[in-house]
Design a protein around this motif. Sequence first.
Motif, PDB file in Angstrom:
ATOM      1  N   ASN A  25       0.853  -1.185   0.000  1.00  0.00           N
ATOM      2  CA  ASN A  25       0.000   0.000   0.000  1.00  0.00           C
ATOM      3  C   ASN A  25       0.890   1.236   0.000  1.00  0.00           C
ATOM      4  N   GLU A  26       0.712   2.085  -1.007  1.00  0.00           N
ATOM      5  CA  GLU A  26       1.519   3.290  -1.110  1.00  0.00           C
ATOM      6  C   GLU A  26       0.912   4.461  -0.357  1.00  0.00           C
ATOM      7  N   THR A  27      -0.391   4.449  -0.106  1.00  0.00           N
ATOM      8  CA  THR A  27      -1.051   5.591   0.523  1.00  0.00           C
ATOM      9  C   THR A  27      -0.934   5.527   2.039  1.00  0.00           C
ATOM     10  N   ILE A  28      -1.406   4.445   2.642  1.00  0.00           N
ATOM     11  CA  ILE A  28      -1.205   4.189   4.074  1.00  0.00           C
ATOM     12  C   ILE A  28      -0.264   2.997   4.170  1.00  0.00           C
ATOM     13  N   ARG A  29       0.964   3.252   4.535  1.00  0.00           N
ATOM     14  CA  ARG A  29       2.003   2.215   4.507  1.00  0.00           C
ATOM     15  C   ARG A  29       2.373   1.819   5.932  1.00  0.00           C
ATOM     16  N   ILE A  30       2.421   0.507   6.168  1.00  0.00           N
ATOM     17  CA  ILE A  30       2.830  -0.023   7.472  1.00  0.00           C
ATOM     18  C   ILE A  30       3.979  -0.988   7.228  1.00  0.00           C
ATOM     19  N   SER A  31       5.097  -0.730   7.845  1.00  0.00           N
ATOM     20  CA  SER A  31       6.277  -1.568   7.676  1.00  0.00           C
ATOM     21  C   SER A  31       6.150  -2.817   8.526  1.00  0.00           C
ATOM     22  N   PRO A  32       6.987  -3.824   8.298  1.00  0.00           N
ATOM     23  CA  PRO A  32       6.914  -5.051   9.112  1.00  0.00           C
ATOM     24  C   PRO A  32       7.127  -4.821  10.604  1.00  0.00           C
ATOM     25  N   ASP A  33       7.869  -3.762  10.980  1.00  0.00           N
ATOM     26  CA  ASP A  33       8.073  -3.486  12.400  1.00  0.00           C
ATOM     27  C   ASP A  33       6.976  -2.621  12.998  1.00  0.00           C
TER      28      ASP A  33
ATOM     29  N   GLU B 262       5.688   0.456  11.800  1.00  0.00           N
ATOM     30  CA  GLU B 262       5.721   1.901  11.589  1.00  0.00           C
ATOM     31  C   GLU B 262       4.635   2.307  10.594  1.00  0.00           C
ATOM     32  N   VAL B 263       3.818   3.313  10.957  1.00  0.00           N
ATOM     33  CA  VAL B 263       2.698   3.762  10.140  1.00  0.00           C
ATOM     34  C   VAL B 263       3.054   5.105   9.522  1.00  0.00           C
TER      35      VAL B 263
ATOM     36  N   VAL C 114       4.818  10.267   9.393  1.00  0.00           N
ATOM     37  CA  VAL C 114       5.039   9.035  10.136  1.00  0.00           C
ATOM     38  C   VAL C 114       4.514   9.225  11.556  1.00  0.00           C
ATOM     39  N   LEU C 115       3.634   8.328  11.984  1.00  0.00           N
ATOM     40  CA  LEU C 115       3.088   8.391  13.337  1.00  0.00           C
ATOM     41  C   LEU C 115       4.125   7.930  14.347  1.00  0.00           C
ATOM     42  N   ALA C 116       3.993   8.436  15.569  1.00  0.00           N
ATOM     43  CA  ALA C 116       4.984   8.120  16.596  1.00  0.00           C
ATOM     44  C   ALA C 116       4.837   6.694  17.109  1.00  0.00           C
ATOM     45  N   GLY C 117       3.606   6.207  17.193  1.00  0.00           N
ATOM     46  CA  GLY C 117       3.380   4.876  17.755  1.00  0.00           C
ATOM     47  C   GLY C 117       3.600   3.767  16.734  1.00  0.00           C
TER      48      GLY C 117
END
Length: 543
Positions: A215-223, A225-226, A246-249
């Motif tokens: 997802n390029e718009t809302i991206r969440i990495s494997p660790d 990170e949003v 990038v959100l802090a949580g």
Amino acid sequence: MGELRSVAAPFVASGPSGVAVRTRLKDLTLDDEMVLRLVGAHLGSLASRDLKARCRDGLSHSGEAWAVRKRELTPLSSSRWAGSITKASHDQWALARRCQLAHLQNLEAGVRTIEDRLLLPVGQKGTKKTPGGYRSRREWHAKSRRLRELEDRLAAARADRESGVVHVVRGGKRLARARHHLDAAQLTESEWRGRWEAERWFCQADGESGKRYGNETIRISPDGEVSIKLPAPLAYLANAPHGRYVLAGRVTFAHRGGEWADRVAANRAIAYRIHLDTGRDRWYLTASWQIPPTPTLPIEVALAHGVIGVDMNADHLAAWHLDTHGNPTGSPRRFSYDLTGTAEHRDAQVRHALTRLLHWTQTCGVKAIAVEDLDFGAEKTREKHGRRKRFRQLISGMPTAKLRARLSSMADQTGIAVIAVDPAYTSRWGAQHWQKPLTTTTRTTTRHEAAAVAIGRRAQGHPIRRRTTPPPPHRSDAVGHRTVQADRRVPGREETRPRIPGPRTRSVGAGRGANAGNQNAQHRSGRSTEHGFWQQDSLPLSL
């Protein structure tokens, strides 16, 4: 007695085609919440404008018009945000059309029922299948006026249907009406305003396979990170390269987290949605993706180890374990739930009851659950049941579609098949043939538990009644076995109970003595009368 309707054959319900998991966005800073509110409000205004344009197009909508709408939204957001907004508008319009058709059919059914009852004499009693006349002239007059009202509403609904007009409220019609009844909704004006604005926000994006993390718009990495792609007017809020925030949580998915991680690592499409729960003042993230449907097992394979018959009621699930021959084994089980309160509470109650049902099914070693293929869509109309308001509320509150969808989805993960059976006469015949025989001095069988047995037997292809009628010519089984409790291929099903000779004491069991099996040893003198011919004893000498 009227003619019974035909009973449809049972079938294995198909599994789910998609997955949705939700987690909470924790450790958000004040800047994070501000950015989420601004993004949601900005995209929500664009979504409202696009939905208005889609409804204006009506039936004349085409792919070219869709592309024009998307090009108009792209400078105000981005190409991917514009694609998500236009697709959501199209889906909402299609949903409104389906609801409009259901409303139209409901009005037609009400008009037909009132017309039929107005033609009958006042006070005429009805039958189980058809209602009779109205009870008094006053009720007849009130229903005649209601008929004119329903006909006017039906004409307006048909006109909207033919012209492609739908009535949609972003944020929900129920919440919009609550603005005029704040006391009944137990809300203040500021609370209502906050809930209304949050429901109209838009912060969801469809995934795309091959893109980074799906997802390029809302991206969440494997660790966990949003990061969010900010719309063009809000690009000045970015704290990361390429106009991203990038959100802090960090987020983690407790349910199906492994599946989600595998899709992210393989860059497969995942759709995300961020929303605010104003009642709890918490932010949530929902991830969803499509899965290939599980191949449906043949019904014979699913029933190889027996079945669990389940009868759904307003406050509980009644279940009973049946073996391969349709015999109820063990004791019935009852899984209660409470369908009062909010939608989230009702959904949690249903999931908890189904979880306990599936755990018990696994302990029984059964691979199939039989449920009724219920649909109360045409059974809860006001005109059909009349004054039976509590009954209409009862069947309206039973989550038949949600329960079956939840059960199919949850059972698919445990390898248990869901078999849907025709609900005709299961409660009546179950109580007639199984309620009394299954009642003992220590257990009182309810009507719902007997219905569960009937549902399970119908799934297995057995008749619901316990024994068939004996052959008319004689009492033997020359034309077929009279009982349906044992399969015809079971050895010894028609033999008498074997006689086990020998003493029956605590120290020596039956058939275990020294002379067990020797019939002649059981008589003190002479041959046994079973194996020898009859002979008269000699006369005494005293005569």
